[in-house]
Write a protein that holds these residues in place. Structure first.
Motif, PDB file in Angstrom:
ATOM      1  N   GLU A  86       0.795  -1.226   0.000  1.00 31.94           N
ATOM      2  CA  GLU A  86       0.000   0.000   0.000  1.00 31.94           C
ATOM      3  C   GLU A  86       0.838   1.292   0.000  1.00 31.94           C
ATOM      4  N   THR A 181     -12.345  -6.355   6.890  1.00 27.88           N
ATOM      5  CA  THR A 181     -11.401  -5.593   7.711  1.00 27.88           C
ATOM      6  C   THR A 181     -12.156  -4.803   8.765  1.00 27.88           C
ATOM      7  N   ARG A 221      -5.309  -2.725  13.065  1.00 25.85           N
ATOM      8  CA  ARG A 221      -6.130  -3.130  11.920  1.00 25.85           C
ATOM      9  C   ARG A 221      -6.110  -4.649  11.789  1.00 25.85           C
ATOM     10  N   GLU A 223      -7.391  -7.860   9.307  1.00 23.47           N
ATOM     11  CA  GLU A 223      -7.841  -8.212   7.960  1.00 23.47           C
ATOM     12  C   GLU A 223      -7.927  -9.724   7.833  1.00 23.47           C
ATOM     13  N   GLU A 251     -15.760   0.373   6.316  1.00 17.62           N
ATOM     14  CA  GLU A 251     -15.689   1.651   5.605  1.00 17.62           C
ATOM     15  C   GLU A 251     -14.856   2.661   6.385  1.00 17.62           C
ATOM     16  N   ARG A 254     -11.069   1.744   6.159  1.00 16.36           N
ATOM     17  CA  ARG A 254     -10.391   2.142   4.927  1.00 16.36           C
ATOM     18  C   ARG A 254     -10.074   3.636   4.935  1.00 16.36           C
ATOM     19  N   ARG A 258      -6.167   5.192   5.213  1.00 16.56           N
ATOM     20  CA  ARG A 258      -5.735   6.083   4.136  1.00 16.56           C
ATOM     21  C   ARG A 258      -5.232   7.395   4.731  1.00 16.56           C
TER      22      ARG A 258
END
Length: 370
Positions: A86, A181, A221, A223, A251, A254, A258
């Motif tokens: 990423e 996630t 996080r 996943e 949502e 993410r 970011r």
């Protein structure tokens, strides 16, 4: 600005510059390197763009350096795949209106929060083609991991910031995108407390895909597959049941990561921005010294990466590190070397590489040593 449209044309341009000892500033999207000298010949890779081959079944991507990262990510998303490391888009903190390119990502070894789980960009690089500082066209690696034998020049090129050669093609391993996630947020933690949480969580088998701290809150996080994530979340919440924990859905996760990856919390600031790579166990002491300088900071990679924005010279920043590296990402008026001077043994090896691939030192001269 020169913008060669083919590898052969690029080779001829660099060979001519080598013969004349003309410095060249390598320019992709213009989102990663500051401070080119006006005396430099500027060379853009923008026209060396496009996907050469993409095999979703083989999880292999071959692409030219000027290809925008956003286009690659959109193409991979259609196949439920991703660049697992990423890469970040730092235009918010570096300014400019360029477009991040995959060549810049590889040249900088740009790796985001998931590095602590899947590795850095260089760990996903299977092969490269590039033109060195003599104008020679070189190739190394293959299209699949089993074909990567011998000296791995890709690992050398990745993170060299264009000082050894100009990439013309990169081969990257892609991975399936996460099916599910979520994030656990633990507010009210100091840096030292956050590192304790990270160390405990990362020692579990629950595949933590991000461990960051910002403004007093630690984030973990998670996943995995649809049924894995709730199970892992429950187990982690049980581990830290004595602490306040908030759950952030897919949502929100993410959007959060970011924002953490792209350093939104430092957008709109003008102070020098530093990237410090340290031992996670040293993060508490180091951030204590940084706080004394008067700036702000955040953590990633479970405490192994510290972002610092604020006053302080390179000498002061590097003196705050018992070990590790301090790299100046945004100058903001700061003077001195952008990169930590390497120890003598590493400096000799780096010099030998430069003499081999760019003996006239025309490619991004001074970038990594001044």
């Amino acid at each position: 600005m020169l913008a060669p449209a083919s590898e052969q044309e690029l080779s001829e341009v660099i060979a001519e510059a080598h013969s004349r000892r003309t410095p060249i500033g390598i320019f992709g999207g213009g989102t990663r390197i500051e401070g080119r000298s006006p005396e430099w010949l500027t060379l853009s890779t923008a026209r060396l763009s496009g996907v050469v081959a993409y095999e979703p079944g083989e999880m292999t991507l071959i692409v030219r350096p000027g290809t925008p990262v956003s286009e690659i990510e959109e193409m991979l998303a259609r196949e439920n795949q991703s660049l697992a490391f990423e890469p970040a888009d730092l235009r918010g903190v570096l300014g400019g209106n360029g477009t991040p390119t995959i060549g810049g990502v590889v040249a900088a070894n740009d790796s985001g929060p998931r590095r602590l789980r899947v590795g850095a960009c260089r760990d996903h690089l299977l092969g490269v083609r590039f033109v060195d500082g003599r104008g020679r066209i070189l190739k190394n690696g293959g299209r699949v991991m089993k074909n990567v034998t011998g000296l791995d020049l890709g690992k050398v090129m990745c993170g060299s910031f264009g000082t050894l050669g100009v990439l013309t093609e990169v081969v990257l391993k892609t991975l399936p995108a996460a099916r599910a996630t979520e994030t656990l947020a633990l507010p009210g933690l100091s840096v030292a407390q956050a590192v304790e949480v990270f160390s405990a969580a990362l020692a579990t088998p629950y595949d933590i895909a991000g461990a960051a701290w910002r403004d007093g809150t630690a984030y973990l996080r998670i996943e995995g597959l649809d049924r894995q994530v709730p199970y892992r979340s429950e187990k982690l919440r049980a581990m830290f049941r004595n602490r306040e924990i908030d759950q952030i859905d897919a949502e929100g996760t993410r959007a959060l990561w970011r924002s953490l990856r792209e350093l939104d919390h430092f957008s709109g600031t003008a102070a020098p921005l530093w990237r410090l790579m340290v031992r996670p166990t040293d993060a508490g002491a180091i951030t204590g010294r940084l706080a004394a300088l008067g700036g702000a900071f955040s953590l990633d990679w479970g405490g192994g990466l510290i972002w610092y924005c604020g006053p302080g010279s390179g000498t002061q920043l590097r003196a705050a590190l018992p070990s590790g590296h301090a790299t100046l990402i945004r100058r903001g008026g700061a003077e001195g070397p952008a990169f930590t001077p390497p120890p003598p043994v590493v400096a000799r090896l780096s010099d030998q590489l430069r003499r081999t691939f760019d003996p006239a030192r025309i490619l991004n001269p001074g970038l990594m040593d001044a």
